[in-house]
Scaffold this motif. Structure first.
Motif, PDB file in Angstrom:
ATOM      1  N   GLU A  66      -1.044  -3.586  -6.308  1.00 36.60           N
ATOM      2  CA  GLU A  66      -1.625  -3.391  -4.971  1.00 36.60           C
ATOM      3  C   GLU A  66      -2.843  -4.295  -4.774  1.00 36.60           C
ATOM      4  N   ARG A  67      -3.632  -4.459  -5.830  1.00 31.24           N
ATOM      5  CA  ARG A  67      -4.818  -5.329  -5.737  1.00 31.24           C
ATOM      6  C   ARG A  67      -4.424  -6.797  -5.654  1.00 31.24           C
ATOM      7  N   ASP A  98       0.830  -1.212   0.000  1.00 30.45           N
ATOM      8  CA  ASP A  98       0.000   0.000   0.000  1.00 30.45           C
ATOM      9  C   ASP A  98       0.867   1.265   0.000  1.00 30.45           C
ATOM     10  N   LYS A 131      -1.455   0.079  -9.328  1.00 35.12           N
ATOM     11  CA  LYS A 131      -2.710  -0.257  -8.638  1.00 35.12           C
ATOM     12  C   LYS A 131      -3.044  -1.736  -8.795  1.00 35.12           C
ATOM     13  N   TYR A 191       2.320   6.577  -6.947  1.00 30.03           N
ATOM     14  CA  TYR A 191       1.268   7.466  -7.461  1.00 30.03           C
ATOM     15  C   TYR A 191       1.725   8.922  -7.376  1.00 30.03           C
ATOM     16  N   ASN A 201       2.573   1.754  -3.364  1.00 28.38           N
ATOM     17  CA  ASN A 201       1.616   2.211  -4.359  1.00 28.38           C
ATOM     18  C   ASN A 201       1.366   3.713  -4.223  1.00 28.38           C
ATOM     19  N   LYS A 202       1.200   4.179  -3.005  1.00 21.25           N
ATOM     20  CA  LYS A 202       0.978   5.618  -2.774  1.00 21.25           C
ATOM     21  C   LYS A 202       2.203   6.435  -3.185  1.00 21.25           C
TER      22      LYS A 202
END
Length: 226
Positions: free
Chosen positions: A197-198, A162, A194, A169, A165-166
């Motif tokens: 992350e999923r 997580d 993303k 981004y 990913n942030k």
């Protein structure tokens, strides 16, 4: 004492593991297609999506047949229900592999915006490695559903993905703002991030279900605290 149809449950578990192995291989290939701008591999991943869908349907059908015919006891019922949930998570992880492959196909036609030693590229590779490792270990938990320590560790590592990913981004947004010509490619990489992350989320879901299978204990929220 073994029940007469324990072999059916063993086969059911084996189907889940087979599905998981195929999903992991598809994710690996999709990431390879991205790293090497290999359109042939990307197309192969996209074309194999139906195979994963068929495995999910076969597992669901076998689960329903078992519940209808065998009057499973509590532990057997948990295995069947958890197996159906796990197959759904594996199918969705497979969908993310397809998404990555499609974006790799589009990016292959464009000059890359990240070099191999670029910090953002390093973070993307790190994110992919952690997400794949989590899914691999979640699959190991299907082999050995009593290994709760491994399952709980998977849940804890979800936060690592997580955060990456942030970070990606924010970095890709800054790149796009600084160079409008890179906007489309940056957006594609954001979606790939993303997807990773999923994939980690789906691995986490499976790990949580393995704890439920072993202990009849729901850690879906408690396991993510602290």
């Amino acid at each position: 004492m073994k029940r007469f149809y324990d072999t059916e449950l063993a086969t059911f578990r084996s189907q889940l593991i087979l599905m998981g192995e195929k999903v992991i291989e598809r994710i690996r290939l999709a990431l390879r297609a991205l790293a090497e701008s290999d359109t042939e591999i990307a197309r192969r991943v996209i074309a194999s999506d139906d195979e994963i869908d068929r495995l999910e349907l076969a597992i669901d059908n076998e689960a329903m047949r078992f519940m209808n015919l065998r009057a499973p006891i509590a532990t057997e019922l948990r295995l069947v229900i958890v197996g159906m949930k796990a197959s759904r998570d594996l199918e969705r992880a497979g969908d993310e592999a397809t998404g990555i492959a499609k974006r790799a196909l589009r990016l292959a036609a464009e000059p890359p915006i990240l070099t191999n030693d670029d910090e953002d590229a390093v973070h993307l590779r790190q994110m992919a490695a952690v997400a794949l490792e989590m899914l691999r270990e979640a699959l190991d938990c299907l082999h050995d559903s009593e290994n709760n320590d491994k399952a709980i560790d998977i849940v804890r590592r979800d936060k690592v993905v997580d955060k990456l990913n942030k970070r990606l981004y924010r970095a890709l947004t800054a790149r796009a703002a600084a160079n409008p010509a890179e906007v489309n490619r940056a957006i594609e990489l954001m979606f790939i991030s993303k997807s990773l992350e999923r994939i980690a989320d789906h691995a986490t879901n499976i790990a949580e279900e393995m704890v439920y299978l072993a202990q009849a204990k729901d850690i879906r929220h408690a396991g993510k605290q602290g």
